[in-house]
Write a protein that holds these residues in place. Structure first.
Motif, mmCIF file in Angstrom:
data_model
loop_
_atom_site.group_PDB
_atom_site.id
_atom_site.type_symbol
_atom_site.label_atom_id
_atom_site.label_comp_id
_atom_site.label_asym_id
_atom_site.label_seq_id
_atom_site.Cartn_x
_atom_site.Cartn_y
_atom_site.Cartn_z
ATOM 1 N N ASP A 1 6.378 -9.457 6.816
ATOM 2 C CA ASP A 1 6.214 -9.510 8.226
ATOM 3 C C ASP A 1 7.014 -8.635 9.001
ATOM 4 O OD1 ASP A 1 8.830 -10.381 7.429
ATOM 5 O OD2 ASP A 1 8.817 -12.355 8.336
ATOM 6 N N GLY A 2 7.231 -7.402 8.245
ATOM 7 C CA GLY A 2 7.904 -6.350 8.774
ATOM 8 C C GLY A 2 7.183 -5.489 9.771
ATOM 9 N N ILE A 3 5.963 -5.387 9.542
ATOM 10 C CA ILE A 3 5.036 -4.555 10.338
ATOM 11 C C ILE A 3 4.614 -5.158 11.534
ATOM 12 C CG2 ILE A 3 3.066 -2.884 10.593
ATOM 13 C CD1 ILE A 3 3.663 -2.361 7.477
ATOM 14 N N THR A 4 3.670 -6.243 11.311
ATOM 15 C CA THR A 4 3.086 -6.890 12.524
ATOM 16 C C THR A 4 3.446 -8.334 12.716
ATOM 17 O OG1 THR A 4 1.077 -5.890 11.722
ATOM 18 C CG2 THR A 4 0.698 -7.629 13.177
ATOM 19 N N LYS A 5 4.087 -8.375 13.847
ATOM 20 C CA LYS A 5 4.766 -9.665 14.259
ATOM 21 C C LYS A 5 3.509 -10.938 14.295
ATOM 22 C CE LYS A 5 7.602 -11.761 17.572
ATOM 23 N NZ LYS A 5 9.125 -12.030 16.804
ATOM 24 N N GLY A 6 3.574 -11.972 13.515
ATOM 25 C CA GLY A 6 2.848 -13.024 13.170
ATOM 26 C C GLY A 6 1.745 -12.836 12.171
ATOM 27 N N PHE B 1 -4.491 2.112 -14.509
ATOM 28 C CA PHE B 1 -4.561 1.404 -13.638
ATOM 29 C C PHE B 1 -5.417 1.954 -12.500
ATOM 30 C CE2 PHE B 1 -0.392 -0.469 -14.961
ATOM 31 C CZ PHE B 1 -0.683 -1.696 -15.263
ATOM 32 N N GLU B 2 -6.248 1.010 -11.959
ATOM 33 C CA GLU B 2 -6.926 1.473 -10.876
ATOM 34 C C GLU B 2 -6.200 0.517 -9.634
ATOM 35 O OE1 GLU B 2 -11.008 0.141 -8.639
ATOM 36 O OE2 GLU B 2 -11.175 0.409 -10.662
ATOM 37 N N ILE B 3 -5.599 1.239 -8.741
ATOM 38 C CA ILE B 3 -4.637 0.704 -7.961
ATOM 39 C C ILE B 3 -5.130 0.811 -6.562
ATOM 40 C CG2 ILE B 3 -2.439 0.587 -6.839
ATOM 41 C CD1 ILE B 3 -1.286 1.803 -9.425
ATOM 42 N N LYS B 4 -5.051 -0.342 -5.783
ATOM 43 C CA LYS B 4 -5.345 -0.450 -4.275
ATOM 44 C C LYS B 4 -4.017 -1.101 -3.679
ATOM 45 C CE LYS B 4 -10.034 -0.516 -3.563
ATOM 46 N NZ LYS B 4 -11.059 -1.185 -2.611
ATOM 47 N N THR B 5 -3.426 -0.264 -2.579
ATOM 48 C CA THR B 5 -2.394 -0.863 -2.088
ATOM 49 C C THR B 5 -2.554 -1.208 -0.617
ATOM 50 O OG1 THR B 5 -1.971 1.557 -0.806
ATOM 51 C CG2 THR B 5 -0.941 0.986 -3.115
ATOM 52 N N PHE B 6 -1.834 -2.386 -0.339
ATOM 53 C CA PHE B 6 -1.946 -2.884 1.209
ATOM 54 C C PHE B 6 -1.004 -3.217 1.808
ATOM 55 C CE2 PHE B 6 -5.313 -4.111 -1.827
ATOM 56 C CZ PHE B 6 -6.325 -3.877 -1.152
ATOM 57 N N ASP C 1 4.803 -4.733 2.748
ATOM 58 C CA ASP C 1 4.936 -4.196 4.089
ATOM 59 C C ASP C 1 6.168 -3.094 4.247
ATOM 60 O OD1 ASP C 1 7.035 -5.936 4.013
ATOM 61 O OD2 ASP C 1 6.622 -6.784 5.874
ATOM 62 N N ASP C 2 6.784 -3.014 2.962
ATOM 63 C CA ASP C 2 7.571 -1.898 2.994
ATOM 64 C C ASP C 2 7.169 -0.606 2.223
ATOM 65 O OD1 ASP C 2 9.740 -0.229 1.831
ATOM 66 O OD2 ASP C 2 11.104 -1.454 1.663
ATOM 67 N N ALA C 3 6.764 0.309 3.193
ATOM 68 C CA ALA C 3 5.759 1.653 2.775
ATOM 69 C C ALA C 3 6.379 2.372 1.632
ATOM 70 C CB ALA C 3 5.677 2.254 3.950
ATOM 71 N N LEU C 4 7.810 2.519 1.735
ATOM 72 C CA LEU C 4 8.616 3.266 0.575
ATOM 73 C C LEU C 4 8.663 2.539 -0.724
ATOM 74 C CD1 LEU C 4 10.074 5.780 0.237
ATOM 75 C CD2 LEU C 4 12.017 4.680 0.991
ATOM 76 N N PHE C 5 8.750 1.208 -0.639
ATOM 77 C CA PHE C 5 8.796 0.614 -1.787
ATOM 78 C C PHE C 5 7.255 0.351 -2.717
ATOM 79 C CE2 PHE C 5 8.461 -3.310 -4.550
ATOM 80 C CZ PHE C 5 9.622 -3.031 -5.452
ATOM 81 N N LEU C 6 6.389 0.208 -1.470
ATOM 82 C CA LEU C 6 4.950 0.243 -1.938
ATOM 83 C C LEU C 6 4.462 1.462 -2.677
ATOM 84 C CD1 LEU C 6 2.375 -1.322 -1.922
ATOM 85 C CD2 LEU C 6 1.867 -0.532 0.212
ATOM 86 N N LYS C 7 4.898 2.732 -2.115
ATOM 87 C CA LYS C 7 4.553 4.047 -2.862
ATOM 88 C C LYS C 7 5.334 4.061 -3.948
ATOM 89 C CE LYS C 7 2.033 7.515 -2.420
ATOM 90 N NZ LYS C 7 0.752 7.394 -2.724
ATOM 91 N N SER C 8 6.574 3.779 -3.974
ATOM 92 C CA SER C 8 7.389 4.164 -5.182
ATOM 93 C C SER C 8 6.719 2.949 -6.407
ATOM 94 C CB SER C 8 8.761 3.626 -5.193
ATOM 95 O OG SER C 8 9.207 2.479 -4.819
ATOM 96 N N LEU C 9 6.118 1.795 -6.260
ATOM 97 C CA LEU C 9 5.565 1.113 -7.036
ATOM 98 C C LEU C 9 4.303 1.434 -7.751
ATOM 99 C CD1 LEU C 9 6.654 -1.637 -8.055
ATOM 100 C CD2 LEU C 9 5.205 -2.834 -6.549
#
Length: 143
Positions: free
Chosen positions: A60-65, A31-36, A13-21
């Motif tokens: 849990d950083g974006i959507t509560k619950g 790789f064929e990569i899908k990000t979520f 849920d950390d968009a910056l970390f996800l993009k850098s990864l």
């Protein structure tokens, strides 16, 4: 040849970390990569049977619950116990790592400067083991 690519799901849920990864993996391997950005989104595509899932522990950083990483891990394993899931967390606590392993994670990596290198090592080991198992099963089936 697309079928030779390793299908990798990245879930954080950390968009910056996800993009850098994602960039690191695209720069260093085929790789064929899908990000979520959530476990729920990952689970909607789990029927694609990724070769490896890299999954954030918290989520849990974006959507509560939102469901957390362990709940997502459990649901992935319910769908297909064979999908390797590597848990990723900023927590450097042995209890968290042990908890992940008890939920059938393949491995646990702490988010740090060396995280990508560790992830690459683990993925290489996992894929190598899978290849050996397939070859062994092929051989046994022909006996």
């Amino acid at each position: 040849m697309k079928e030779d690519k390793i299908k990798l799901f990245l879930v954080d849920d950390d968009a910056l970390f996800l993009k850098s990864l994602e960039i690191e993996f695209l720069d260093h391997a085929d790789f064929e990569i899908k990000t979520f950005s959530s476990g729920e989104l990952c689970l909607t595509s789990i029927n694609e049977n990724p070769d490896v899932v890299i999954l954030d522990y918290h989520l849990d950083g974006i959507t509560k619950g939102a469901i957390n990483g362990l709940e997502t891990l459990d649901k992935i394993k319910e769908f297909n116990e064979e999908i390797p899931v590597i848990m990723l967390s900023s927590q450097d606590k042995i209890e968290v790592a042990v908890e992940c392993m008890l939920h059938k994670a393949t491995d646990y990596v702490v988010k740090s400067e060396t995280a990508f290198f560790r992830l690459k090592q683990i993925i290489t080991k996992v894929l190598h083991t899978q290849k050996i198992e397939k070859q062994l099963n092929w051989y046994i089936d022909r006996m």
